[in-house]
Design a protein around this motif. Structure first.
Motif, PDB file in Angstrom:
ATOM      1  N   GLU A 209       0.839  -1.211   0.000  1.00 13.05           N
ATOM      2  CA  GLU A 209       0.000   0.000   0.000  1.00 13.05           C
ATOM      3  C   GLU A 209       0.870   1.255   0.000  1.00 13.05           C
ATOM      4  N   MET A 210       1.941   1.216   0.789  1.00  5.58           N
ATOM      5  CA  MET A 210       2.838   2.386   0.821  1.00  5.58           C
ATOM      6  C   MET A 210       3.419   2.631  -0.560  1.00  5.58           C
ATOM      7  N   SER A 211       3.787   1.534  -1.220  1.00  4.48           N
ATOM      8  CA  SER A 211       4.376   1.673  -2.548  1.00  4.48           C
ATOM      9  C   SER A 211       3.348   2.287  -3.517  1.00  4.48           C
ATOM     10  N   GLU A 212       2.121   1.752  -3.481  1.00  4.27           N
ATOM     11  CA  GLU A 212       1.079   2.285  -4.391  1.00  4.27           C
ATOM     12  C   GLU A 212       0.802   3.760  -4.137  1.00  4.27           C
ATOM     13  N   ARG A 213       0.791   4.127  -2.832  1.00  2.00           N
ATOM     14  CA  ARG A 213       0.450   5.523  -2.508  1.00  2.00           C
ATOM     15  C   ARG A 213       1.690   6.402  -2.363  1.00  2.00           C
ATOM     16  N   ALA A 214       2.840   5.868  -2.737  1.00  2.00           N
ATOM     17  CA  ALA A 214       4.120   6.595  -2.662  1.00  2.00           C
ATOM     18  C   ALA A 214       4.345   7.200  -1.272  1.00  2.00           C
ATOM     19  N   LEU A 215       4.134   6.362  -0.241  1.00  2.00           N
ATOM     20  CA  LEU A 215       4.300   6.836   1.137  1.00  2.00           C
ATOM     21  C   LEU A 215       5.671   6.419   1.682  1.00  2.00           C
ATOM     22  N   ALA A 216       6.118   7.181   2.674  1.00  4.94           N
ATOM     23  CA  ALA A 216       7.318   6.789   3.419  1.00  4.94           C
ATOM     24  C   ALA A 216       6.871   6.488   4.849  1.00  4.94           C
ATOM     25  N   CYS A 217       7.687   5.759   5.586  1.00  9.86           N
ATOM     26  CA  CYS A 217       7.307   5.506   6.987  1.00  9.86           C
ATOM     27  C   CYS A 217       8.536   5.600   7.884  1.00  9.86           C
ATOM     28  N   ASN A 218       8.238   5.786   9.178  1.00  9.84           N
ATOM     29  CA  ASN A 218       9.311   5.695  10.160  1.00  9.84           C
ATOM     30  C   ASN A 218       9.610   4.199  10.298  1.00  9.84           C
ATOM     31  N   ILE A 219      10.736   3.790   9.773  1.00  8.14           N
ATOM     32  CA  ILE A 219      11.030   2.361   9.649  1.00  8.14           C
ATOM     33  C   ILE A 219      10.990   1.658  11.007  1.00  8.14           C
ATOM     34  N   TYR A 220      11.514   2.305  12.045  1.00  8.82           N
ATOM     35  CA  TYR A 220      11.552   1.623  13.341  1.00  8.82           C
ATOM     36  C   TYR A 220      10.146   1.223  13.802  1.00  8.82           C
ATOM     37  N   GLN A 221       9.169   2.119  13.584  1.00  4.91           N
ATOM     38  CA  GLN A 221       7.805   1.816  14.054  1.00  4.91           C
ATOM     39  C   GLN A 221       7.284   0.534  13.412  1.00  4.91           C
ATOM     40  N   TYR A 222       7.629   0.346  12.145  1.00  6.08           N
ATOM     41  CA  TYR A 222       7.156  -0.857  11.443  1.00  6.08           C
ATOM     42  C   TYR A 222       7.987  -2.085  11.802  1.00  6.08           C
ATOM     43  N   MET A 223       9.278  -1.879  12.016  1.00  3.81           N
ATOM     44  CA  MET A 223      10.128  -3.015  12.386  1.00  3.81           C
ATOM     45  C   MET A 223       9.834  -3.467  13.822  1.00  3.81           C
ATOM     46  N   PHE A 224       9.402  -2.526  14.641  1.00  4.28           N
ATOM     47  CA  PHE A 224       8.991  -2.836  16.018  1.00  4.28           C
ATOM     48  C   PHE A 224       7.797  -3.807  15.963  1.00  4.28           C
ATOM     49  N   LYS A 225       6.841  -3.479  15.097  1.00  2.03           N
ATOM     50  CA  LYS A 225       5.666  -4.351  14.982  1.00  2.03           C
ATOM     51  C   LYS A 225       6.045  -5.671  14.295  1.00  2.03           C
ATOM     52  N   LEU A 226       6.909  -5.568  13.291  1.00  3.62           N
ATOM     53  CA  LEU A 226       7.281  -6.789  12.565  1.00  3.62           C
ATOM     54  C   LEU A 226       8.068  -7.744  13.470  1.00  3.62           C
ATOM     55  N   ALA A 227       9.030  -7.197  14.210  1.00  4.36           N
ATOM     56  CA  ALA A 227       9.829  -8.056  15.094  1.00  4.36           C
ATOM     57  C   ALA A 227       8.930  -8.670  16.169  1.00  4.36           C
ATOM     58  N   GLY A 228       7.970  -7.895  16.667  1.00  3.62           N
ATOM     59  CA  GLY A 228       7.018  -8.419  17.654  1.00  3.62           C
ATOM     60  C   GLY A 228       6.266  -9.605  17.054  1.00  3.62           C
ATOM     61  N   GLN A 229       5.839  -9.426  15.819  1.00  6.03           N
ATOM     62  CA  GLN A 229       5.078 -10.470  15.131  1.00  6.03           C
ATOM     63  C   GLN A 229       5.932 -11.733  14.920  1.00  6.03           C
ATOM     64  N   LEU A 230       7.211 -11.520  14.552  1.00 11.54           N
ATOM     65  CA  LEU A 230       8.113 -12.657  14.322  1.00 11.54           C
ATOM     66  C   LEU A 230       8.357 -13.417  15.629  1.00 11.54           C
ATOM     67  N   VAL A 231       8.719 -12.675  16.659  1.00  7.42           N
ATOM     68  CA  VAL A 231       9.130 -13.336  17.896  1.00  7.42           C
ATOM     69  C   VAL A 231       7.927 -13.995  18.584  1.00  7.42           C
ATOM     70  N   PHE A 232       6.780 -13.348  18.554  1.00  6.03           N
ATOM     71  CA  PHE A 232       5.595 -13.963  19.157  1.00  6.03           C
ATOM     72  C   PHE A 232       5.245 -15.277  18.465  1.00  6.03           C
ATOM     73  N   ARG A 233       5.411 -15.298  17.161  1.00  8.89           N
ATOM     74  CA  ARG A 233       5.059 -16.509  16.407  1.00  8.89           C
ATOM     75  C   ARG A 233       5.931 -17.683  16.844  1.00  8.89           C
ATOM     76  N   VAL A 234       7.222 -17.414  16.992  1.00  7.81           N
ATOM     77  CA  VAL A 234       8.150 -18.491  17.337  1.00  7.81           C
ATOM     78  C   VAL A 234       8.034 -18.847  18.826  1.00  7.81           C
ATOM     79  N   MET A 235       7.862 -17.845  19.655  1.00 10.31           N
ATOM     80  CA  MET A 235       7.875 -18.094  21.103  1.00 10.31           C
ATOM     81  C   MET A 235       6.567 -18.688  21.592  1.00 10.31           C
ATOM     82  N   VAL A 236       5.439 -18.076  21.198  1.00 15.08           N
ATOM     83  CA  VAL A 236       4.157 -18.567  21.731  1.00 15.08           C
ATOM     84  C   VAL A 236       3.180 -18.980  20.627  1.00 15.08           C
TER      85      VAL A 236
END
Ligand code: HEM
Length: 559
Positions: A209-236
Motif C-alpha cells: 500500500e505504501m508503494s502504491e500511494r508513494a508513502l514513506a514511513c518511520n522504519i523503526y515503528q514498522y520493524m517494532f511491529k514486525l519483530a514483535g510479530q516474528l518473535v511472538f510466532r516463534v515463542m508462543v
C-alpha cells in the motif's frame, strides 16, 4: 626467602610479602602475584624497583633490597581509570547525555581505553578495549552479572527467575540455562523457518500500500511491529496480525514491552532514590511490569499443547516436536524427569519475548538503514537472491538463507557498524587489575562498549566505512569474535542465547523485502538514535518501499 611487592599509588596502594623459595620461573611468580593482587592477565605484570629500575629476572627480583612495584607495559604504575570532572549531584550527566555513544568516543580519545563515569550518583566504568572486554565478559574469578546491584543498568528489571535479568548467582540461572538454549538451537530454529517466513510476509500488504500511494514511513515503528510479530510466532505460536492496515496499532503485550523497557531505562538514568518513588514513572514501571507478566502468562498457557507427551531435554530432536518455544519449555524434562518450575517458565517466556523483539526491531531497522544509506548493497543483495532462486514465492529454508554469502556479510557488517547492544554490564567480584593496569574496585560495574569496540581503529581498517566484503573470509568472523573485537551478542556464559533466531529472522525479512521492494531514503534530517532506550534504535529514520517491476537476470556463474 620473602620479598615485598606492592602496586598502585597512595591511597589505593596494596602490599604483600611473598615467599620466593618455591618459585622457579618468572612466569610462575607472575602467576602467583596475579592471584594475590587479582590481575586479570598476570602475564602482563612487570617488576620495578625505585633504585634499579626494571627487574627482568628472578635473581634480580630476589636480591632487590627494597619493595618491588608491580607495573604494566609502558612501565607505568597501576592506576584508577580517569574520568571527566564530576559535578555535584548530576556527576558527568551533561558530559554524557544526550549522546552517550558519541561522548564515550570523545572521552576514550581524550582519556584512554577505560573511563570512569558518574551519572546521577551511579558510577560505571566503560571500556573500548577488546582484551579488557574479554576479561569482563568471562564469568569467573573476577567478574559476574549481578542485576540486583542498584548500579547495574538492568537493576529496574532484575527478575531473578529469568535469563538476561537474573544474577549469575541466582538459583534460577543454571536451571534456565539448561532448558532455554536447546529451545533455540540451530535445528530448532530451522524447524520454525516456515513460521518465521509467514510472519515476515505479514508486513507485505502494508508495504504494498505504501508503494502504491508513494508513502514513506518511520522504519523503526514498522520493524517494532514486525519483530514483535516474528518473535511472538516463534515463542508462543501466536499471529499478532500487526499489519491488517497501514496503522494497525501494536498489540497490548508489545505496547507494554515498549513502555516497560523505556521506563526501565529512564529510571536507571535517574538518581537511585527516584526509583523508589510511590508515584510517577517508577510507580508506573511497577504497574506495567505486573500487567506485562499477567498478559504473557495467558499467552504462555495458550501456547502449551495440552496433554502432550513430555519432551526429553537431552534428545536433540525434542525441540522440533514442539509447536513453539513456550510449548517446548513447558514440556521439556531433564534426565531426572524434572521440568522448569512455573515461575521460571513464565520469567523466561517474558524475557525471551522482550529480549527477542526489542533487539530484532533495532537490527531490522539498521539493516534497512544500511540498504539505503550505503550505495550498492541493495543491488548486490537482490542479485544474490535471484542467483539463489528467489521468485517471490520461494520457501526459504534455514540452510538456503545461510548459504547466501553476501547476505551473511551484510548482516555482520550491519551489526558491526550499528550494534543494537551497548550496555552489557558486569560486576567486579573483587578489586581487580585489568590489562593496561586499570584498578577496578570491588562491586563496580564495567561495560564493554560494543559500538565503540566495533569501530576502534586499533582493530579495524576503515572502521567507519560500511564494507560487507571485510567478512568474505569466514576466518575473519571467528578471529574477531575470539579476540573480542566483534561481539554484537556479547560473549561468555551470559552471552546471547537467541542469536540463531535473530540472524535467521533478519535474513528472512531481508530475503522477502529486498526481492519485492527497493527502499529509498526519505529521512529529512540526520538520523539520531534514542539515548533513553535499552538498545540503540533509530528515532527518525524514514524510508519508502518501492515495488520492483524488474529484476536482474541470474549471474552467468549460477545459471
Ligand atoms: C539482533 C538481535 C539480538 C542482539 C543484538 C542480542 C544481543 C544480546 C546481548 C548483547 C546479550 C547480553 C546481555 C547482557 O549481558 O546484559 C544478550 C543476551 C540474551 N539474549 Fe539476545 N540479542 C538478540 C536477539 C535475541 C533473541 C531473538 C533472543 C530470544 C528470542 C534473545 C535472547 C537473549 C537472552 C535470553 C539473553 C540472556 C542470556 C543470559 O542471561 O544468559 N536475544 N543478547
Amino acid at each position: 626467602m620473602y620479598q615485598q611487592f606492592y602496586m598502585g599509588k597512595e591511597p589505593t596502594i596494596k602490599r604483600e610479602s611473598v615467599d620466593l623459595s618455591s618459585i622457579k620461573t618468572l612466569r610462575q611468580l607472575q602467576s602467583s602475584l596475579g592471584q594475590i593482587f587479582a590481575w586479570a592477565d598476570s602475564s602482563s605484570i612487570l617488576f620495578h624497583s625505585e633504585s634499579q629500575g626494571s627487574l627482568d629476572s628472578l635473581e634480580a627480583i630476589g636480591s632487590a633490597k627494597e619493595a618491588i612495584e608491580l607495573r604494566v607495559a609502558g612501565r607505568t604504575s597501576v592506576q584508577s581509570p580517569p574520568g571527566p570532572r564530576v559535578l555535584p549531584v548530576v556527576g558527568n550527566h551533561y558530559e554524557l547525555y544526550p549522546d552517550p555513544l558519541g561522548n564515550y568516543d570523545r572521552l576514550f580519545a581524550r582519556l584512554g581505553p577505560v573511563i570512569k563515569t558518574t551519572n546521577m550518583g551511579t558510577t560505571i566504568y566503560i571500556t573500548n578495549d577488546a582484551e579488557i572486554s574479554r576479561h569482563v565478559l568471562r564469568e569467573g574469578e573476577f567478574f559476574t552479572k549481578t542485576t540486583s546491584d542498584p548500579s547495574h543498568p538492568l537493576f529496574y528489571m532484575r527478575e531473578q527467575t529469568a535469563l538476561f535479568t537474573c544474577d549469575s548467582e541466582s538459583p534460577a540461572f543454571p536451571l534456565a540455562h539448561k532448558f532455554v538454549p536447546p529451545a533455540l538451537s540451530p535445528r530448532a530454529i530451522a524447524h520454525y523457518g516456515p513460521l518465521i517466513q509467514d510472519a515476515a510476509r505479514g508486513v507485505l500488504n502494508v508495504f504494498e500500500e505504501m508503494s502504491e500511494r508513494a508513502l514513506a514511513c518511520n522504519i523503526y515503528q514498522y520493524m517494532f511491529k514486525l519483530a514483535g510479530q516474528l518473535v511472538f510466532r516463534v515463542m508462543v505460536g501466536k499471529d499478532l496480525q500487526h499489519f491488517q492496515e497501514l496503522n494497525t496499532p501494536p498489540t497490548l503485550a508489545i505496547r507494554l514491552f515498549g513502555e516497560y523497557l523505556k521506563l526501565m531505562k529512564k529510571t536507571s538514568l535517574r538518581p537511585q532514590w527516584h526509583g523508589y518513588l510511590p508515584f510517577g514513572e517508577p510507580a508506573r514501571l511497577r504497574v506495567v511490569r505486573n500487567l506485562l507478566f499477567s498478559t504473557i502468562e495467558t499467552e504462555m498457557d495458550n501456547a502449551t499443547t495440552k496433554g502432550a507427551e513430555p519432551l526429553p531435554l537431552n534428545d536433540p530432536m525434542s525441540p522440533i516436536k514442539a509447536a513453539c518455544v513456550a510449548d517446548f519449555l513447558a514440556r521439556a524434562r531433564d534426565t531426572d524427569g524434572q521440568g522448569l518450575p512455573r515461575d521460571i517458565l513464565l520469567g523466561n517466556t517474558v524475557v525471551l519475548l522482550g529480549a527477542g523483539f526489542t533487539t530484532t526491531s533495532s537490527l531490522l531497522s539498521w539493516a534497512i538503514y544500511s540498504l539505503v544509506k550505503y550505495p550498492g548493497n541493495q543491488q548486490r543483495l537482490l542479485q544474490e537472491l535471484v542467483d539463489h532462486g528467489a521468485d517471490g514465492e520461494r520457501k526459504w529454508s534455514h540452510d538456503e538463507l545461510h548459504a547466501m554469502k553476501f547476505m551473511d556479510c551484510f548482516v555482520k557488517e550491519t551489526m558491526r557498524l550499528h550494534s543494537p547492544s551497548f550496555q552489557t554490564g558486569r560486576n567486579a567480584k573483587t578489586d581487580v587489575v585489568l590489562p593496561g593496569g586499570y584498578l577496578i574496585p570491588k562491586g563496580s560495574i564495567v561495560i564493554p562498549c560494543f559500538p565503540t569496540i566495533h569501530k576502534n581503529p586499533a582493530y579495524w581498517d576503515n572502521p567507519t566505512r560500511f564494507e560487507p566484503d571485510r567478512w568474505l573470509d569466514p576466518t575473519v568472523a571467528t578471529t574477531a569474535t575470539r579476540k573480542g573485537i566483534y561481539s554484537p551478542f556479547a560473549a561468555g556464559a551470559r552471552g546471547c542465547v537467541g542469536f540463531n533466531l535473530a540472524t535467521m529472522q533478519v535474513k528472512m525479512v531481508l530475503a522477502e523485502l529486498v526481492y519485492r521492494y527497493e527502499f529509498e531514503d526519505a529521512s529529512t534530517e540526520p538520523v539520531i538514535y534514542d539515548p533513553e532506550f535499552l538498545v540503540v534504535r533509530p528515532l527518525n529514520f524514514y524510508a519508502s518501499p518501492i515495488r520492483r517491476t524488474e529484476w536482474p537476470s541470474r549471474s552467468t556463474a549460477t545459471k
